[in-house]
Each structure stands twice: as C-alpha cells, then as structure tokens.
Design a protein around this motif. Structure first.
Motif, PDB file in Angstrom:
ATOM      1  N   LYS A  47     -26.922  15.842  88.865  1.00  0.00           N
ATOM      2  CA  LYS A  47     -27.277  17.169  89.394  1.00  0.00           C
ATOM      3  C   LYS A  47     -27.162  17.243  90.916  1.00  0.00           C
ATOM      4  O   LYS A  47     -27.050  18.329  91.482  1.00  0.00           O
ATOM      5  N   ASP A  58     -23.699  11.177  85.896  1.00  0.00           N
ATOM      6  CA  ASP A  58     -25.073  11.231  85.402  1.00  0.00           C
ATOM      7  C   ASP A  58     -25.442   9.850  84.850  1.00  0.00           C
ATOM      8  O   ASP A  58     -24.796   9.356  83.911  1.00  0.00           O
ATOM      9  N   TYR A  94     -23.677  22.238  88.114  1.00  0.00           N
ATOM     10  CA  TYR A  94     -23.592  20.907  88.727  1.00  0.00           C
ATOM     11  C   TYR A  94     -22.843  21.009  90.065  1.00  0.00           C
ATOM     12  O   TYR A  94     -22.252  22.041  90.379  1.00  0.00           O
TER      13      TYR A  94
END
Length: 375
Positions: A47, A58, A94
C-alpha cells in the motif's frame, strides 16, 4: 499470448496463484499452444512505497518478492508481467508510477519483468500520449526488453499515436463475461464481447506486427455458454487482438482448454501478415467476418447472433470479399478454395458449392480457405 489475473481475481492475488498458473500453462498444453506471458494485474504491490520511494511487493501476498516469482515463471520457459498505472494511484488505490517512472522501470528491469500493463486511473491533468511516452522512455533507459501494454481504455485514441509508444493498446473499457451487454458501474461501464467488437469499427488500419488493437483480456471459461466462448475466441483471432486469458486455469474444464488451445484457430491469430479482420456482412442474424492470411489464404467466421438455431446457406459468388485497406480480394471468380472447419477439424469441400451448415445459438463456423491447385 498469455494470462492476466484481473478478470477473475481482481486484487485477490498471491504467490501461489501465479506459480499454479505457470505450472498449468505447461501441464494443460497452453505453453505448447503459444501462450507465454503470466501477468499480475493491480494489487500486487504494498500500500505504500518503501523509505527510498521504491515500489515493493505486498509482503503477505508475495513473501518472496517479485524477482523470485519471475525466476519461477522463467524456469518454466515462460515470461513474467506486472501492472502499474500512469496516475498517482492505481485503479484499486495502490501506489501508481506518476513521478516515479524511471525508478519503477529500473525496479521492473531488476526483477526481470517481461511485460508491463500500464493503466490510466488517477491521472489528473496528465496528457495521455506524453505520460505513456515517459514510461516508454523509462523502460528503454532501464535496458531490459519489456512488452509495453497501454491501457487507457481508448479514451484518447491511442491507435492514432501509440504505434511508436507501446506494443498494444486497449480500445475500450473493461470487458465483462456476457455476449452483448453493458454493465453500468456509475461513471464507467463494463462491456460484453460484441459491444467491444462493435465499439471501434474503423481502426483496423492501426494494427500490425508489434502494434495491436487490444480488445481486452478474454472471458473464455468465465461463465458464458460453450458456443459463446468459441465465438469470442474466434473473433479475437480474426481481429488480431492479443490473446490474453482471464480465467481461473485451476478449475478450467476440458471444453475451455480445447477452445483455447486450438492450434488451427490460433494460427489465424498469429498469421505473419498481422492483418486485422473486417466485417463482410451482417444480415439474417449472421455476422460474417474475414481476415486475409499469408500465402493468399483467408479465414472467415460465420457467427449466429440469434437465440435460435439457424441454417446457413452461403453462396461464395454472392457478393465480394475484399480487403480494400490492403488491396486483397478473395478471388472466387478465378480460383477455387478448399474449405476447412477449424473447430471441427474437417474439410468442407471447396468454394464451387454453397457453404451449408447448422449454427447453434451464438455459435460460430470458422473456416480456412486455401487456393486449390488446379489439375
């Protein structure tokens, strides 16, 4: 030719999904059929960027990072692709690449990425051509050959300027798994197969080797009827669109894989002339499309647009099949052509007789025409 995660999984993606998909490319025969790119769409990144401003994977979804995942895909003899966005944030919220184009391109190159899909959300006041040229230049500077997929939904007519910017460009908003519908999301829509086909009827001049009109990832295997899947696949091949799968290969049935790995149909898509097909006629609920091929051959599709079974009686001498853009013509008056049904893999005689066939609802007859050697 490849696979993209978005149609089925949106941002619900992880390392195991990619590895399983790469394995299935091999075991299901997709690699042998010519599919090579495994592309992760939106949602692969954390993020937030790291302390140095780098985009990072991630850590929960991809604990081993993108380089290890690319290595796994490459070890299968396949290629690996990622997604980013020209805006400040991606469509799913994102980090986007705006202001980080050269930094992100270096990251992609260091991870040995082979394909970049570049989206168009959160691009306030950006000029589309300029933004895509910036990322093109950044990829070139990074020094790794990367297929550049432009995804600004056709809003800025990329077919007019993108030939020297990217390798393929989307011509519409997102596809959805229906025959001919529009799904209104409030401010934007998803489009059925035939809505996309009919949306950009006059841009075939822009397509050719290494620069393609992209009709979006396919919905074959995502809930439409088997006949509709066949017609969908046949039309993407006739129209020389990139063939990017959008289904879950882990649950794909035999009919889906049979359609997607049909080597004779794929050969129409991959023909070296790289000519996008065109509509010949649309009457009596049958759409007829044609595509000139190498060595004076032609491919044609006859699609039943109705909800009932139709009997096809096509007279080859009734009308002219001509590609005026490329000055090519089906020479029925002076030559006979053999006819082969590419889905049933059987010969149907030649063009000296009418073409007779029964078409189920929304099904397709796709044929290859080759000049017959005269005695």
């Amino acid at each position: 030719m490849g696979w993209n995660s978005w149609n089925t999984f949106a941002t619900d993606i992880d390392e195991k999904l990619v590895m399983d998909t790469a394995d299935l490319f091999v075991t299901l025969g997709l690699k042998d059929a010519g599919y090579e790119y495994i592309v992760l769409d939106d949602g692969w990144m954390a993020k937030e960027r790291d302390e140095n401003g780098n985009m990072v994977a991630d850590p929960q979804k991809f604990p081993n990072g993108m380089k290890a995942l690319a290595d796994y895909v490459h070890d299968k003899g396949l290629k690996f692709g990622l997604y980013s966005c020209a805006g400040s944030k991606t469509c799913a919220g994102y980090p986007g690449s705006r202001g980080h184009e050269y930094q992100d391109a270096r990251s992609f190159a260091s991870w040995e990425v082979d394909f970049l899909k570049y989206d168009w959300c959160n691009t306030e006041n950006l000029n589309a051509q300029g933004a895509y040229e910036t990322m093109r230049d950044a990829l070139a500077k990074a020094g790794r050959p990367i297929l550049f997929s432009i995804c600004e939904w056709g809003n800025n007519q990329p077919w007019e300027w993108a030939e020297n910017v990217g390798h393929m460009w989307r011509v519409s908003g997102d596809i959805t798994n229906c025959w001919d519908c529009e799904v209104d999301h409030g401010g934007w829509s998803s489009w059925g197969v035939w809505k996309i086909i009919n949306m950009r009827e006059n841009i075939r001049y822009a397509a050719g080797p290494d620069h393609w009109n992209d009709l979006d990832m396919m919905e074959v295997g995502n809930g439409m009827a088997v006949a509709e899947d066949r017609s969908h696949f046949a039309m993407w091949c006739i129209m020389a669109s990139p063939l990017i799968l959008g289904n879950d290969l882990r649950i794909a049935n035999t009919k889906t894989i049979e359609t997607l790995t049909n080597s004779e149909v794929i050969a129409v898509s991959q023909d070296p002339l790289g000519i996008q097909g065109f509509r010949v006629s649309n009457k009596d609920s049958v759409e007829i499309w044609a595509k000139p091929l190498f060595n004076d051959a032609w491919a044609m599709t006859f699609v039943n647009m109705s909800d009932k079974v139709l009997e096809l009686h096509y007279d080859w001498h009734d009308g002219v099949v001509e590609d005026k853009l490329n000055d090519l013509k089906l020479e029925i008056g002076t030559h006979r052509y053999t006819i082969k049904d590419l889905f049933q893999h059987k010969k149907l005689g030649d063009t000296s007789r009418k073409l007779e066939a029964t078409l189920d609802q929304h099904d397709v007859l796709m044929v290859l025409l080759e000049k017959k050697e005269e005695p």
